[in-house]
Design a protein around this motif. Structure first.
Motif, short mmCIF file in Angstrom:
data_model
loop_
_atom_site.label_atom_id
_atom_site.label_comp_id
_atom_site.label_asym_id
_atom_site.label_seq_id
_atom_site.Cartn_x
_atom_site.Cartn_y
_atom_site.Cartn_z
N VAL A 49 -31.86 -52.95 -32.76
CA VAL A 49 -31.88 -54.39 -32.51
C VAL A 49 -30.48 -54.79 -32.08
O VAL A 49 -29.51 -54.58 -32.82
CB VAL A 49 -32.30 -55.17 -33.77
CG1 VAL A 49 -32.29 -56.67 -33.49
CG2 VAL A 49 -33.67 -54.71 -34.23
N ARG A 50 -30.37 -55.37 -30.90
CA ARG A 50 -29.07 -55.70 -30.34
C ARG A 50 -28.93 -57.21 -30.12
O ARG A 50 -29.92 -57.91 -29.92
CB ARG A 50 -28.83 -54.95 -29.03
CG ARG A 50 -28.81 -53.42 -29.22
CD ARG A 50 -28.56 -52.70 -27.90
NE ARG A 50 -28.54 -51.26 -28.08
CZ ARG A 50 -27.46 -50.55 -28.38
NH1 ARG A 50 -26.30 -51.17 -28.54
NH2 ARG A 50 -27.51 -49.24 -28.52
N SER A 51 -27.69 -57.66 -30.10
CA SER A 51 -27.42 -59.09 -29.94
C SER A 51 -27.68 -59.54 -28.51
O SER A 51 -27.23 -58.89 -27.56
CB SER A 51 -25.96 -59.39 -30.30
OG SER A 51 -25.57 -60.66 -29.84
N GLY A 107 -25.28 -57.17 -26.72
CA GLY A 107 -25.72 -55.80 -26.90
C GLY A 107 -25.18 -55.14 -28.15
O GLY A 107 -25.48 -53.97 -28.40
N GLU A 108 -24.41 -55.86 -28.96
CA GLU A 108 -23.86 -55.27 -30.18
C GLU A 108 -24.98 -54.97 -31.18
O GLU A 108 -25.81 -55.83 -31.47
CB GLU A 108 -22.82 -56.20 -30.81
CG GLU A 108 -22.16 -55.60 -32.03
CD GLU A 108 -20.91 -56.34 -32.46
OE1 GLU A 108 -20.35 -55.99 -33.51
OE2 GLU A 108 -20.49 -57.28 -31.76
N PRO A 109 -25.03 -53.77 -31.76
CA PRO A 109 -26.11 -53.41 -32.70
C PRO A 109 -26.01 -54.19 -34.01
O PRO A 109 -24.92 -54.36 -34.56
CB PRO A 109 -25.89 -51.92 -32.95
CG PRO A 109 -25.00 -51.46 -31.83
CD PRO A 109 -24.15 -52.64 -31.48
N CYS A 110 -27.15 -54.67 -34.50
CA CYS A 110 -27.15 -55.38 -35.78
C CYS A 110 -28.22 -54.87 -36.73
O CYS A 110 -28.21 -55.23 -37.91
CB CYS A 110 -27.30 -56.89 -35.57
SG CYS A 110 -28.77 -57.38 -34.67
N ALA A 111 -29.18 -54.05 -36.26
CA ALA A 111 -30.21 -53.50 -37.14
C ALA A 111 -30.86 -52.29 -36.49
O ALA A 111 -30.83 -52.13 -35.26
CB ALA A 111 -31.26 -54.56 -37.47
N LEU A 112 -31.44 -51.42 -37.33
CA LEU A 112 -32.21 -50.27 -36.87
C LEU A 112 -33.64 -50.38 -37.40
O LEU A 112 -33.84 -50.80 -38.55
CB LEU A 112 -31.60 -48.96 -37.38
CG LEU A 112 -30.14 -48.67 -37.04
CD1 LEU A 112 -29.69 -47.38 -37.73
CD2 LEU A 112 -29.94 -48.57 -35.54
N VAL A 113 -34.60 -50.00 -36.58
CA VAL A 113 -36.00 -49.98 -36.99
C VAL A 113 -36.49 -48.55 -36.89
O VAL A 113 -36.29 -47.88 -35.85
CB VAL A 113 -36.86 -50.91 -36.11
CG1 VAL A 113 -38.32 -50.90 -36.59
CG2 VAL A 113 -36.31 -52.33 -36.13
#
Length: 721
Positions: A49-51, A107-113
């Motif tokens: 999940v990216r900004s 595009g900065e990462p904030c979560a992983l699924v």
């Protein structure tokens, strides 16, 4: 072109890598092929999940709806990570693995699924809700400064030349998207990824997850990546987190827009003063600005290093260089190979070229006159270049001759650089073991997995020199360190001179064991090693290493050595001469030859240096000739480089090296100086032919071609089959 503009470089092909050649011909698998077809049956899939904002805060990531979808295993956020470390420990405001309440670029990462199927993963990604609070777009912010000063401003009547310059961020375009998977088995994770996986990364992951280092392993395999030794830390961190927290094997692949960070962008102006009467260089001054993107990373270190290197080879009375690091709301940048040196050397060398022209002196003689006499090896490089390359006369354009008899406009450019070896510092311990196997061959194991082909060959040649046998009798493999668990390792790459020293000492110890075994077998104290055998000088008896391995079972025929301390590495210097030719009517540029003299210490495998040189040429061509027309412009590779490429290394005597190690193995900064001098010599050759300094990289099309002629695509003379 602004500092934020991006220039794309297609990654060049290594000359020795059959894998890369097979890929461009469609004969080999890519990592994404494995991700689609050959994954373990129970592998889970990961997405990021990216900004969507270039600057925003958030106080909540709602994953409740996503977790209700059948097959969704986990949604990982910053609060779930045991230690959410930054990617650059030196930075005061480094980028975290997953953003924690604030993002600085789109595009900065904030979560992983993590999900069991691609379908469940896709559905879950649409259900993740982030409470974004966008911020007003911020401008450039100065976050660090650096300066380098030597001596006092000279007096008297001096001439001066100035040159503004712009060197934008260079992004690498690879042949494939980054991808990989990690296999989870009884708490251990084994990584299969295209990225290089170094010891420092392994240590970094163990700190993030707070697990023993022995639980993290890497499998060397020709899956891809390896184009320039990229180290995609995001990919490795995300795979480690998803696998560790779900206790499952997981896989992940990035698209082309997600996988690269690009290099720093540079701009500024340098000024050089000289005495026209004595033809001596006097001072070098100027300002440099580095655009680091949204996070500083190691930009301040790169800035300080580049301004300190700018004037190392010349005997300036006065140096006053200042620099700034700025942050912009764009993708963060990190150092590429040759970073910093290349961006300032091409400017400094152009100023030296202009000064030589102004005093009507041969550029090579002018450099020799002003070379810093304390840099003895650099001065020797200058002398060797003079032997290697004789001056030649330019062919002038004669407008009275018919078009079909027109001669090309030629240019010849020279450049030099000297890399300071740097002070003694803490480094990653280098452990090497050498073992005589039952087949009579030797196996060398090292403590670091990131060994390329020419490095392996170099270590084999070091060991063969000490053990008096052929290098082909050795196999070299990188083995992840299990015994030494030092948390504070700092070196990312296994520098050749560290591993070579450890290899020499391990081989020397094994040579003693072989002589001891020979003494027992022959009953003589006159045993020596010779041509792959133990030889008794008195009786002239000999026994080959293979026979010895089968015969003697009472001796340990294996030795290991851990290099815990080292002297300061030898500094590298290089000189390059490039010839180019412009077509007088079309402006088409052809690079005719590149010749380099390199001081790399006692190098045992010259082919590796030749590959480095071809890499430097490809990089220089791509940096100069790529532009905003990336969609329809051919971008040069090594296949487009000159046919005439030669490399000469300074000779070093190696007699007696089996009794004591050479003063140093190899040099620090080989890649840096090769990148620098090839680019600078090519730029100077263009200046020589066109009488116009290159102020911007990549060169604008109106610099290459007549302005009256419409040109949308750079017609670089390709030589592909």
């Amino acid at each position: 072109m602004s500092m934020n503009d991006t220039t794309y470089i297609r990654r060049f092909f290594s000359l020795y890598s059959q894998e890369e050649k097979d890929k461009v011909r469609g004969l080999a698998f890519y990592p994404t092929d494995y991700l689609r077809a050959l994954l373990p049956a129970d592998v889970a899939f990961v997405d990021v999940v990216r900004s969507p904002h270039a600057g925003a805060t958030f106080d909540k990531i709602d994953s409740s709806e996503a977790l209700q979808i059948p097959g969704v295993l986990k949604v990982i956020t910053a609060k779930d990570i045991p230690q959410n470390l930054s990617f650059a420990k030196r930075s005061k405001q480094g980028q975290l693995i997953l953003a924690d309440g604030k993002v600085r670029y789109r595009g900065e990462p904030c979560a992983l699924v993590v999900a069991e199927s691609r379908e469940a993963l896709s559905a879950a990604m649409k259900k993740i809700q982030v409470n974004w609070k966008p911020e007003a777009e911020r401008g450039a912010e100065v976050i660090a400064k650096a300066a380098h000063q030597i001596g006092k401003p000279p007096s008297g009547q001096l001439a001066e030349v100035k040159l503004p310059f712009s060197f934008p961020s260079l992004h690498t375009r690879y042949l494939e998207a980054e991808g990989g998977w990690v296999q989870f088995d009884n708490g251990e994770m084994t990584f299969h990824a295209g990225s290089l996986f170094s010891e420092s990364q392994r240590t970094w992951l163990s700190q993030i997850l707070e697990i023993p280092l022995s639980k993290i392993k890497a499998q060397e395999s020709p899956l891809g990546g390896y184009f320039g030794g990229r180290q995609q830390r995001e990919l490795l961190a995300f795979l480690a987190l998803s696998s560790h927290m779900t206790k499952r094997s997981t896989c992940l692949s990035f698209n082309s827009k997600e996988q690269d960070v690009g290099s720093y962008g540079y701009k500024g102006e340098l000024s050089l003063s000289y005495d026209p009467a004595s033809k001596r260089l006097k001072s070098l001054t100027g300002q440099v600005m580095i655009d680091a993107g949204s996070y500083e990373g190691n930009a301040q270190m790169v800035l300080q290093r580049m301004i300190e290197h700018a004037a190392t080879i010349y005997d300036f009375e006065h140096v006053n260089l200042e620099g700034q690091v700025i942050c912009t709301p764009t993708h963060p940048r990190r150092a590429h190979r040759g970073e910093g040196l290349s961006a300032i050397t091409w400017v400094t060398e152009q100023l030296v070229e202009q000064a030589a022209k102004a005093v009507e002196m041969n550029p090579l003689e002018f450099r020799s006159l002003n070379c810093n006499q304390h840099a003895e090896n650099a001065f020797q490089v200058l002398q060797e270049v003079e032997k290697l390359e004789k001056p030649f006369r330019l062919v002038p354009v004669d407008r009275n001759r018919p078009v079909w008899d027109e001669k090309s406009i030629q240019g010849r450019g020279i450049a030099f650089q000297y890399a300071i070896p740097g002070a003694h510092k803490e480094f990653d311990l280098s452990e090497v073991s050498v073992e005589l196997t039952n087949s009579g061959s030797f196996k060398i194991r090292t403590s670091n997995v990131t060994l390329d082909l020419h490095m392996k060959q170099a270590l084999a040649e070091v060991a063969s020199m000490v053990l008096h046998t052929h290098p082909k009798a050795f196999t070299v493999e990188g083995k992840m360190r299990e015994q030494i668990d030092k948390p504070a390792r700092r070196e990312t790459y296994p520098e050749l001179y560290y591993l070579a020293q450890a290899t020499w000492h391990a081989s020397k110890d094994l040579a003693g064991k072989l002589k001891t075994a020979g003494t027992k077998i022959f009953g003589s104290d006159s045993v020596r090693l010779q041509d792959g055998a133990i030889v008794d000088a008195n009786s002239n008896k000999k026994m080959g290493y293979r026979e010895l391995a089968f015969t003697d079972h009472d001796h340990d025929l294996q030795s290991a050595f851990v290099l815990k301390d080292i002297e300061r590495p030898h500094g590298c210097s290089a000189g390059a001469v490039t010839r180019v030719a412009f077509h007088p009517l079309t402006g088409e540029l052809r690079v005719e030859s590149v010749r380099v003299v390199l001081d790399a210490g006692p190098v045992f495998y010259k082919k590796g240096l030749e590959i480095q040189l071809d890499t430097a040429i490809s990089w220089a061509l791509a940096a100069l000739f790529s532009s905003e027309f990336d969609s329809d412009q051919p971008i040069p590779t090594t296949l487009d480089g000159p046919d005439d490429v030669s490399l000469a290394t300074l000779p070093y005597k190696l007699e007696g090296a089996d009794e004591r190690p050479p003063e140093f193995f190899g040099s620090r900064g080989v890649t840096d100086v090769l990148m620098s001098v090839v680019l600078a010599s090519l730029v100077n050759a263009i200046y020589d032919a066109k009488n116009l300094p290159v102020q911007e990289i990549p060169m604008l099309l109106d610099f290459m071609y007549p302005k009256k002629r419409q040109q949308t695509v750079l017609n670089f003379p390709l030589k592909r089959f």
